[in-house]
Scaffold this motif. Structure first.
Motif, PDB file in Angstrom:
ATOM      1  N   ARG A  71       0.786  -1.244   0.000  1.00  0.00           N
ATOM      2  CA  ARG A  71       0.000   0.000   0.000  1.00  0.00           C
ATOM      3  C   ARG A  71       0.815   1.288   0.000  1.00  0.00           C
ATOM      4  NH1 ARG A  71      -4.186  -1.320   4.872  1.00  0.00           N
ATOM      5  NH2 ARG A  71      -4.861  -3.368   4.163  1.00  0.00           N
ATOM      6  N   THR A  72       2.129   1.203   0.200  1.00  0.00           N
ATOM      7  CA  THR A  72       2.936   2.436   0.220  1.00  0.00           C
ATOM      8  C   THR A  72       2.814   3.132  -1.134  1.00  0.00           C
ATOM      9  OG1 THR A  72       4.467   1.573   1.855  1.00  0.00           O
ATOM     10  CG2 THR A  72       5.309   3.320   0.434  1.00  0.00           C
ATOM     11  N   THR A  73       2.474   4.422  -1.107  1.00  0.00           N
ATOM     12  CA  THR A  73       2.222   5.114  -2.374  1.00  0.00           C
ATOM     13  C   THR A  73       3.342   6.098  -2.705  1.00  0.00           C
ATOM     14  OG1 THR A  73       0.961   6.773  -1.165  1.00  0.00           O
ATOM     15  CG2 THR A  73      -0.296   5.005  -2.218  1.00  0.00           C
ATOM     16  N   ALA A  74       3.538   6.318  -4.006  1.00  0.00           N
ATOM     17  CA  ALA A  74       4.461   7.347  -4.492  1.00  0.00           C
ATOM     18  C   ALA A  74       3.694   8.128  -5.557  1.00  0.00           C
ATOM     19  CB  ALA A  74       5.706   6.701  -5.072  1.00  0.00           C
ATOM     20  N   LYS A  75       3.259   9.330  -5.175  1.00  0.00           N
ATOM     21  CA  LYS A  75       2.444  10.135  -6.113  1.00  0.00           C
ATOM     22  C   LYS A  75       3.324  11.168  -6.790  1.00  0.00           C
ATOM     23  CE  LYS A  75      -2.086   9.121  -4.676  1.00  0.00           C
ATOM     24  NZ  LYS A  75      -2.507   8.990  -3.289  1.00  0.00           N
ATOM     25  N   ARG A  76       3.215  11.231  -8.120  1.00  0.00           N
ATOM     26  CA  ARG A  76       4.059  12.151  -8.873  1.00  0.00           C
ATOM     27  C   ARG A  76       3.575  13.597  -8.717  1.00  0.00           C
ATOM     28  NH1 ARG A  76       7.570  11.731 -13.600  1.00  0.00           N
ATOM     29  NH2 ARG A  76       7.460   9.480 -13.826  1.00  0.00           N
ATOM     30  N   GLU A  77       4.527  14.486  -8.369  1.00  0.00           N
ATOM     31  CA  GLU A  77       4.228  15.937  -8.330  1.00  0.00           C
ATOM     32  C   GLU A  77       5.393  16.638  -8.989  1.00  0.00           C
ATOM     33  OE1 GLU A  77       3.280  17.664  -4.526  1.00  0.00           O
ATOM     34  OE2 GLU A  77       1.547  16.355  -4.247  1.00  0.00           O
ATOM     35  N   GLY A  78       5.239  16.994 -10.257  1.00  0.00           N
ATOM     36  CA  GLY A  78       6.331  17.632 -11.006  1.00  0.00           C
ATOM     37  C   GLY A  78       7.512  16.687 -11.128  1.00  0.00           C
ATOM     38  N   ASP A  79       8.684  17.146 -10.665  1.00  0.00           N
ATOM     39  CA  ASP A  79       9.899  16.333 -10.783  1.00  0.00           C
ATOM     40  C   ASP A  79      10.123  15.432  -9.570  1.00  0.00           C
ATOM     41  OD1 ASP A  79      10.435  17.434 -13.203  1.00  0.00           O
ATOM     42  OD2 ASP A  79      11.711  19.037 -12.400  1.00  0.00           O
ATOM     43  N   TYR A  80       9.094  15.289  -8.739  1.00  0.00           N
ATOM     44  CA  TYR A  80       9.245  14.485  -7.516  1.00  0.00           C
ATOM     45  C   TYR A  80       8.143  13.439  -7.384  1.00  0.00           C
ATOM     46  CZ  TYR A  80      12.619  17.981  -6.008  1.00  0.00           C
ATOM     47  OH  TYR A  80      13.721  18.798  -5.933  1.00  0.00           O
ATOM     48  N   PHE A  81       8.447  12.379  -6.595  1.00  0.00           N
ATOM     49  CA  PHE A  81       7.411  11.481  -6.096  1.00  0.00           C
ATOM     50  C   PHE A  81       7.234  11.829  -4.619  1.00  0.00           C
ATOM     51  CE2 PHE A  81       8.949   8.587  -9.507  1.00  0.00           C
ATOM     52  CZ  PHE A  81       7.732   8.293 -10.106  1.00  0.00           C
ATOM     53  N   ILE A  82       5.993  11.829  -4.135  1.00  0.00           N
ATOM     54  CA  ILE A  82       5.748  12.040  -2.707  1.00  0.00           C
ATOM     55  C   ILE A  82       5.368  10.677  -2.123  1.00  0.00           C
ATOM     56  CG2 ILE A  82       4.420  13.316  -0.970  1.00  0.00           C
ATOM     57  CD1 ILE A  82       6.174  15.107  -2.815  1.00  0.00           C
ATOM     58  N   VAL A  83       6.227  10.175  -1.230  1.00  0.00           N
ATOM     59  CA  VAL A  83       6.069   8.802  -0.733  1.00  0.00           C
ATOM     60  C   VAL A  83       5.439   8.797   0.663  1.00  0.00           C
ATOM     61  CG1 VAL A  83       7.300   6.668  -0.128  1.00  0.00           C
ATOM     62  CG2 VAL A  83       8.034   8.013  -2.108  1.00  0.00           C
ATOM     63  N   ASN A  84       4.391   7.958   0.822  1.00  0.00           N
ATOM     64  CA  ASN A  84       3.724   7.776   2.114  1.00  0.00           C
ATOM     65  C   ASN A  84       3.465   6.292   2.353  1.00  0.00           C
ATOM     66  OD1 ASN A  84       2.888  10.406   3.507  1.00  0.00           O
ATOM     67  ND2 ASN A  84       2.391  10.795   1.348  1.00  0.00           N
ATOM     68  N   GLY A  85       3.725   5.828   3.582  1.00  0.00           N
ATOM     69  CA  GLY A  85       3.442   4.420   3.893  1.00  0.00           C
ATOM     70  C   GLY A  85       4.352   3.891   4.982  1.00  0.00           C
ATOM     71  N   ALA A  86       4.365   2.554   5.126  1.00  0.00           N
ATOM     72  CA  ALA A  86       5.193   1.930   6.170  1.00  0.00           C
ATOM     73  C   ALA A  86       5.741   0.600   5.680  1.00  0.00           C
ATOM     74  CB  ALA A  86       4.350   1.713   7.424  1.00  0.00           C
TER      75      ALA A  86
END
Ligand SMILES: Cc1cc2nc3c(=O)[nH]c(=O)nc-3n(C[C@H](O)[C@H](O)[C@H](O)COP(=O)(O)OP(=O)(O)OC[C@H]3O[C@@H](n4cnc5c(N)ncnc54)[C@H](O)[C@@H]3O)c2cc1C
Length: 250
Positions: free
Chosen positions: A35-50
């Motif tokens: 379930r850990t997510t990596a959402k693309r925002e411009g030149d970055y991924f924003i990672v949330n999870g455990a």
């Protein structure tokens, strides 16, 4: 290639440490459902999870993290390289029964900003990369379990030669000799299979290995670790009460 240059050299020189983060509190064997997510925002991924049970986590400078960059299932997964210096990463040492030196960890990621250039391989191919990696990782565990089994056999034999019960050394009792023979038989059989698989790994192309050896290596890992389980139990029987102390039997 850029990532390889930056990370591989210091890791192989043991100047930096790295860990592999696949398992989560809610998904272990079922890798496709992490379930850990990596959402693309411009030149970055924003990672949330455990991630849970991560070997070397507490000592690591780099984290190879399997994340969901797309939709549900295996095809939505990608592998990212996270760095200890990135804000939002917290690593906690887990109190485990054994393997204390391996720094087994629970890791959380909260809005970790990761450059898109930190993707390892191709987006959406993280599941396949994880599965292919298992072939080599499992080979290491197979060799390790086989060696640990031999340690059980060697130490139990040494003790059986020295320890006396009912007026003679333990080794003179037929039931004890049977245990040692059973351990040796299983260790040698597993070792021969390991030699065969090692030869195949060295002579097949990477592509052929991935196509043909996944099942065999998984079976051999089950074989070697089950033999280790048996050897640990039988060695403990031969040591008697002495097997129950941390200090060893010498
Ligand atoms: C010491 C240690 C070190 C580890 N290091 C790492 C690491 O470095 N990186 C990492 O990512 N993970 C690591 N792991 C995690 C390990 O890979 C998982 O524990 C493993 O994948 C099993 O997942 P789980 O614990 O969530 O068990 P679950 O998937 O919840 O399974 C529970 C039990 O059910 C069985 N089971 C599951 N599905 C089925 C099924 N379909 N049919 C029958 N039985 C089933 C399993 O075999 C298991 O016995 C480590 C674990 C340990 C204990």
């Amino acid at each position: 290639e850029e990532l390889k240059k930056k990370v591989a050299k210091p890791v192989f020189r043991a100047e930096k440490f790295i860990c592999l983060c696949i398992t989560e509190p809610w998904a272990g064997s079922d890798v496709a459902n992490i379930r850990t997510t990596a959402k693309r925002e411009g030149d970055y991924f924003i990672v949330n999870g455990a991630k849970k049970w991560i070997t070397n986590g507490v000592w690591s400078d780099y984290f190879t993290v399997l994340c969901r960059t797309g939709g549900e299932g295996a095809k939505g997964l990608s592998m990212l390289l996270l760095e200890k210096t990135m804000p939002g990463i917290e690593v906690r040492h887990m109190k485990c029964m054994g393997m204390w030196a391996s720094g087994t960890s629970y890791i959380t990621f909260e809005d970790v900003k990761v450059p898109t250039s930190n993707i390892i391989g191709k987006e959406g191919k993280g599941f396949l990369q994880t599965m292919y990696n298992f072939n080599h990782e499992r080979w290491g565990l197979i060799a390790q379990a086989n060696r640990f089994s031999r340690v059980c056999l060697e130490e139990a034999l040494t003790y059986a030669l020295k320890r006396r019960t009912f007026g003679k050394p333990l080794i003179k009792h037929q039931a004890i000799r049977m245990k040692l023979a059973e351990m040796a038989r299983k260790i040698e059989a597993s070792h021969s299979w390991m030699e065969l698989v090692t030869y195949q790994l060295q002579t097949m192309s990477k592509k052929e290995q991935n196509l043909k050896l996944g099942g065999t290596i998984a079976l051999l890992k089950a074989q070697s670790t089950k033999v280790f389980e048996l050897c640990a139990r039988e060695a403990a029987q031969i040591f008697g009460g002495a097997s129950y102390v941390r200090g060893g039997v010498r």
